[in-house]
Motif scaffolding. Structure first.
Motif, PDB file in Angstrom:
ATOM      1  N   LEU A   1       0.827  -1.206   0.000  1.00 38.38           N
ATOM      2  CA  LEU A   1       0.000   0.000   0.000  1.00 38.38           C
ATOM      3  C   LEU A   1       0.862   1.257   0.000  1.00 38.38           C
ATOM      4  O   LEU A   1       0.601   2.230  -0.716  1.00 38.38           O
ATOM      5  CB  LEU A   1      -0.933  -0.011   1.219  1.00 38.38           C
ATOM      6  CG  LEU A   1      -2.159  -0.915   1.132  1.00 38.38           C
ATOM      7  CD1 LEU A   1      -2.888  -0.928   2.469  1.00 38.38           C
ATOM      8  CD2 LEU A   1      -3.098  -0.439   0.036  1.00 38.38           C
TER       9      LEU A   1
ATOM     10  N   LYS B   1      -6.521  -2.405  -4.028  1.00 37.07           N
ATOM     11  CA  LYS B   1      -7.685  -3.190  -3.660  1.00 37.07           C
ATOM     12  C   LYS B   1      -7.280  -4.588  -3.198  1.00 37.07           C
ATOM     13  O   LYS B   1      -7.807  -5.110  -2.199  1.00 37.07           O
ATOM     14  CB  LYS B   1      -8.649  -3.278  -4.847  1.00 37.07           C
ATOM     15  CG  LYS B   1      -9.948  -3.976  -4.524  1.00 37.07           C
ATOM     16  CD  LYS B   1     -10.883  -3.980  -5.715  1.00 37.07           C
ATOM     17  CE  LYS B   1     -12.184  -4.688  -5.378  1.00 37.07           C
ATOM     18  NZ  LYS B   1     -13.117  -4.715  -6.537  1.00 37.07           N
TER      19      LYS B   1
ATOM     20  N   GLU C   1      -7.946  -7.422   5.082  1.00 40.33           N
ATOM     21  CA  GLU C   1      -9.216  -7.818   5.684  1.00 40.33           C
ATOM     22  C   GLU C   1      -9.223  -9.305   6.024  1.00 40.33           C
ATOM     23  O   GLU C   1      -9.614  -9.706   7.128  1.00 40.33           O
ATOM     24  CB  GLU C   1     -10.368  -7.486   4.736  1.00 40.33           C
ATOM     25  CG  GLU C   1     -10.634  -5.991   4.590  1.00 40.33           C
ATOM     26  CD  GLU C   1     -11.729  -5.705   3.576  1.00 40.33           C
ATOM     27  OE1 GLU C   1     -12.159  -6.674   2.906  1.00 40.33           O
ATOM     28  OE2 GLU C   1     -12.148  -4.544   3.465  1.00 40.33           O
TER      29      GLU C   1
ATOM     30  N   SER D   1      -4.435  -5.468  -1.882  1.00 38.67           N
ATOM     31  CA  SER D   1      -3.769  -5.343  -0.577  1.00 38.67           C
ATOM     32  C   SER D   1      -4.788  -5.152   0.537  1.00 38.67           C
ATOM     33  O   SER D   1      -4.649  -5.729   1.632  1.00 38.67           O
ATOM     34  CB  SER D   1      -2.784  -4.175  -0.600  1.00 38.67           C
ATOM     35  OG  SER D   1      -1.755  -4.405  -1.531  1.00 38.67           O
ATOM     36  N   LEU D   2      -5.821  -4.346   0.278  1.00 38.22           N
ATOM     37  CA  LEU D   2      -6.850  -4.145   1.298  1.00 38.22           C
ATOM     38  C   LEU D   2      -7.623  -5.434   1.556  1.00 38.22           C
ATOM     39  O   LEU D   2      -7.943  -5.756   2.710  1.00 38.22           O
ATOM     40  CB  LEU D   2      -7.812  -3.038   0.848  1.00 38.22           C
ATOM     41  CG  LEU D   2      -7.238  -1.614   0.881  1.00 38.22           C
ATOM     42  CD1 LEU D   2      -8.251  -0.619   0.320  1.00 38.22           C
ATOM     43  CD2 LEU D   2      -6.859  -1.220   2.306  1.00 38.22           C
TER      44      LEU D   2
END
Length: 440
Positions: A249, A271, A278, A273-274
């Motif tokens: 990120l 996206k 999560e 990486s997010l």
């Protein structure tokens, strides 16, 4: 209270010197028992003295009345004089320390037993009217009663220090008996304050407050150790695994700031990486948490069918369920579904053929998940379930799935084992207590 604050509270509680803590309790115990013994001895002594005094007084009056009756019966009374009939008073010794005299209008006509005392101290006196205006006066010396009372009181005073000494000895022995489990408790709490978890302290015999305290402390130690271990796991795992997606990120954001990449080029990587963050946080939270509700009966077959229904159709066709699917365990349906989902997905991921799931019921419920993949090197089998262990780095994953299954097995009172199949592939065996055994 968070585990770290609980440990801090224990540390503050035990920060006082050990000798002062035990010495203060010892002093209070000895002082309390000594006070009770002294007060009890004094109360018993005073009550005993009063009772003994009353008894001696009653006996003295009875002796005086009895002697007075004997003397009255031995008197020969005429209007002019009073004489003593020796035949009616054969033994003067029976009168003891009594003194008698017969008077009329202050004139003494007869004295018996010696000179009649004029003082009142040390004597008890009585009078009895006779014929013709004569009066029989009687007195009894109470010196022997006073000596008896004095001896009684001296005995009580002598018994007081003996009772006190005996109380101190009993208190010392009682203190040693009481402090034996308390010393274990103190040493264990000191160890916990330093985040060192000792073995369970011995539980004193008997169902009393000390045994309840020891059992409660052992349960608290296990709970605090579990909290701290989960806290360490979360910190260790999070710091280890969050670095990669966070670094990605940061790199994407810096590239955007410097104009090296366009938003269209960076957004897919950001996206991904997010999403990885999560999934990773969800796995970490599941790995470190414990259920807060009571365990319930769970049917293994129903959970397995739910796991299969969540798969893609082509993956569902690769799953074979057999065995005693109606077997039940006492546990948590969500956790069991998560564990079986991880095991089935893991088998599907590392194998291209059929995956066989068999439920066997015996003393424990065994759920066998077999794949037809390449298996695992024998040296790595004992390490399976270690967080972040990836035996095949080329296969996508975080290395937390089997660690989560092992954790769930531990929470539900079971265990997880692995072995290579002779014909090829890996077999995972999840063993859980059966509902019947749990109720026994």
């Amino acid at each position: 209270m968070p585990p770290s604050k609980a440990v801090q509270a224990l540390h503050i509680l035990l920060s006082r010197p050990k000798g002062r803590l035990l010495g203060g309790f010892r002093s209070r115990l000895l002082l309390g028992l000594s006070s009770v013994v002294v007060l009890t001895a004094l109360l018993v002594g005073v009550l005993g003295f009063l009772q003994f005094q009353s008894t001696l007084s009653q006996e003295a009056w009875q002796d005086l009345i009895s002697a007075t009756n004997i003397v009255e019966q031995a008197l020969l009374i005429t209007p002019e004089q009073v004489l003593l009939n020796p035949d009616r008073l054969p033994r003067l010794a029976e009168l003891g320390n009594s003194r008698f005299r017969v008077i009329r209008t202050e004139q003494v006509f007869l004295e018996i037993g010696g000179r009649y005392p004029t003082q009142s101290t040390g004597w008890i006196k009585t009078e009895r009217p006779l014929e013709y205006g004569f009066v029989l006066q009687a007195a009894l010396e109470t010196h022997s009663q006073s000596e008896a009372l004095r001896t009684f009181w001296q005995t009580e005073l002598l018994a007081l220090p003996i009772s006190l000494l005996l109380a101190l000895v009993v208190a010392y022995l009682l203190f040693g008996y009481l402090m034996h489990p308390v010393r274990h408790l103190t040493e264990a709490t000191h160890a916990i304050a330093q985040q060192r978890f000792p073995k369970p302290i011995p539980v004193p015999p008997g169902q009393d407050e000390l045994s309840d305290l020891a059992e409660s402390f052992n349960r608290m130690t296990q709970a605090v150790e579990g909290f701290l271990e989960r806290e360490r796991n979360f910190s260790r795992y999070a710091s280890h695994e969050l670095r990669t997606p966070l670094a990605t990120l940061r790199a994407q954001i810096e590239a955007l700031e410097q104009g090296l990449l366009t938003p269209q080029e960076s957004l897919p990587a950001i996206k991904r990486s997010l999403e990885r963050l999560e999934h990773l946080l969800a796995a970490l939270l599941a790995l470190t948490r414990i259920p807060h509700k009571n365990p319930e009966p769970v049917e293994v077959g129903a959970v397995l069918h739910a796991v299969v229904q969540n798969l893609l159709l082509k993956e569902q066709q690769r799953i074979t369920l057999k065995g005693n699917l109606g077997a039940q365990v006492l546990g948590y349906e969500e956790l069991l579904q998560q564990a079986l989902s991880n095991l089935v997905n893991n088998a599907l991921k590392f194998s291209q053929g059929q995956v066989e799931v068999e439920v066997r019921q015996g003393a424990v419920i065994q759920i066998h998940i077999r794949d037809r993949g390449p298996g695992v090197p024998e040296k790595d089998i004992p390490r399976l379930g270690t967080p972040f262990l990836r035996v095949q780095p080329k296969v996508d994953g975080m290395g937390l799935g089997l660690a989560l299954v092992r954790h769930i097995a531990s929470v539900m009172g079971g265990e997880l084992e692995f072995s290579n199949r002779p014909g090829g592939g890996l077999e995972a065996i999840l063993s859980l207590p059966s509902l019947e055994v749990s109720h026994a």
